[in-house]
Design a protein around this motif. Structure first.
Motif, short mmCIF file in Angstrom:
data_model
loop_
_atom_site.label_atom_id
_atom_site.label_comp_id
_atom_site.label_asym_id
_atom_site.label_seq_id
_atom_site.Cartn_x
_atom_site.Cartn_y
_atom_site.Cartn_z
N ARG A 148 -77.89 53.14 15.75
CA ARG A 148 -77.80 52.62 14.48
C ARG A 148 -76.30 52.41 14.04
O ARG A 148 -75.60 53.58 13.88
CB ARG A 148 -78.76 52.78 13.41
N ASN A 149 -75.88 51.30 13.59
CA ASN A 149 -74.49 51.11 12.89
C ASN A 149 -74.62 51.83 11.26
O ASN A 149 -75.47 50.94 10.64
CB ASN A 149 -73.92 50.21 13.11
N PRO A 150 -73.89 53.00 10.81
CA PRO A 150 -74.01 53.06 9.57
C PRO A 150 -73.62 51.99 8.32
O PRO A 150 -74.14 51.99 7.17
CB PRO A 150 -73.21 54.56 9.16
N ARG A 151 -73.09 51.04 8.89
CA ARG A 151 -72.37 50.17 8.02
C ARG A 151 -73.39 49.10 7.90
O ARG A 151 -73.33 48.01 6.99
CB ARG A 151 -70.93 49.33 8.59
N LYS A 152 -74.47 49.19 8.50
CA LYS A 152 -75.58 48.04 8.60
C LYS A 152 -76.80 48.67 8.01
O LYS A 152 -77.72 47.73 7.94
CB LYS A 152 -75.70 47.32 10.11
N VAL A 153 -76.82 49.98 7.71
CA VAL A 153 -78.04 50.51 7.38
C VAL A 153 -77.77 50.51 5.70
O VAL A 153 -76.91 51.10 5.36
CB VAL A 153 -78.33 51.84 7.86
N ALA A 154 -78.75 49.87 4.86
CA ALA A 154 -78.52 49.66 3.61
C ALA A 154 -78.29 51.06 2.72
O ALA A 154 -77.79 50.79 1.67
CB ALA A 154 -79.71 48.69 3.12
N TRP A 155 -78.82 52.00 3.15
CA TRP A 155 -78.91 53.24 2.24
C TRP A 155 -77.57 54.15 2.46
O TRP A 155 -77.40 55.12 1.72
CB TRP A 155 -80.30 54.05 2.33
N THR A 156 -76.88 53.90 3.17
CA THR A 156 -75.66 54.60 3.62
C THR A 156 -74.23 54.15 2.64
O THR A 156 -74.33 53.26 2.18
CB THR A 156 -75.18 54.51 5.17
N LYS A 157 -73.42 55.11 2.45
CA LYS A 157 -72.41 55.08 1.95
C LYS A 157 -71.44 53.88 2.45
O LYS A 157 -70.95 53.36 1.74
CB LYS A 157 -71.38 56.26 1.76
N ALA A 158 -71.40 53.94 3.67
CA ALA A 158 -70.63 53.09 4.55
C ALA A 158 -70.96 51.54 4.28
O ALA A 158 -70.01 50.74 4.18
CB ALA A 158 -70.66 53.31 6.03
N TYR A 159 -72.33 51.32 4.13
CA TYR A 159 -72.75 49.94 3.77
C TYR A 159 -72.46 49.57 2.40
O TYR A 159 -71.87 48.58 2.25
CB TYR A 159 -74.48 49.98 3.86
N ARG A 160 -72.40 50.51 1.56
CA ARG A 160 -72.40 50.26 0.13
C ARG A 160 -70.74 49.82 0.03
O ARG A 160 -70.34 48.94 -0.74
CB ARG A 160 -72.68 51.54 -0.81
#
Length: 186
Positions: free
Chosen positions: A44-56
């Motif tokens: 999974r891409n951290p930028r597409k998982v809502a609870w990660t810092k990268a997404y935010r």
């Protein structure tokens, strides 16, 4: 003791906690908990998982560019221990943290400024869609408001009356004790 960052969610990994995955090319991936490790294994891409810092950060919910991030970079240069330097470094770390928190608060306030207008617009649209639910309540609202205003006026008048009586009694001690100013004896 070094506090590492989780590869997936960017939260701190304290010593003795989490999982370290070492790939065949000897690159290390640190994970703070099994949840992050599982998501990494599922590719999974951290930028597409809502609870990660990268997404935010990619969605603009947190600051992405700031000069305070420079202080968090990892430095592998060994230095000779110096007590004064350590004290100054710790003081600087605290000051940088304060600055960072203030900037984050300002960033959040600026971001939420527009959200208030959007929320009001959404509420208006919702009211327009379901006005038939509100119409009976609006008819009773005028009567309820009159009752509230009348009761508030009555309370204010009662308070004024009580304060006027207190002022009179403070100015004229004879009015409170027996009427003639003398103390009553039994």
């Amino acid at each position: 003791m070094r506090i590492e960052k989780c590869y997936f969610c960017s939260s701190p990994c304290y010593p003795g906690h989490g999982i370290v995955f070492v790939r065949n090319d000897s690159k290390q991936f640190r994970f703070c908990r099994s949840k992050c490790h599982r998501n990494f294994n599922k590719k999974r891409n951290p930028r597409k998982v809502a609870w990660t810092k990268a997404y935010r950060k990619t969605r603009g919910k947190e600051m992405a560019v700031d000069s305070t991030f420079e202080f968090e970079k990892r430095r592998n240069r060994p230095t000779k221990y110096d007590r004064d330097l350590m004290g100054k470094t710790i003081m600087a770390m605290k000051r940088v943290q304060e600055i960072k928190e203030k900037r984050e608060e300002r960033f959040f306030a600026n971001r939420m400024k527009d959200a208030k207008v959007v929320k009001k617009a959404q509420a208006r649209v919702e009211i327009e869609k379901s006005i038939e639910l509100i119409a009976p309540a609006v008819a009773n609202r005028e009567e309820v408001m009159r009752n509230v205003i009348d009761s508030a006026k009555a309370r204010i008048a009662a308070r004024k009356k009580m304060s006027a009586q207190r002022v009179r009694s403070d100015n004229n001690p004879a009015a409170t004790v027996g009427g003639d100013g003398a103390q009553m004896e039994e």
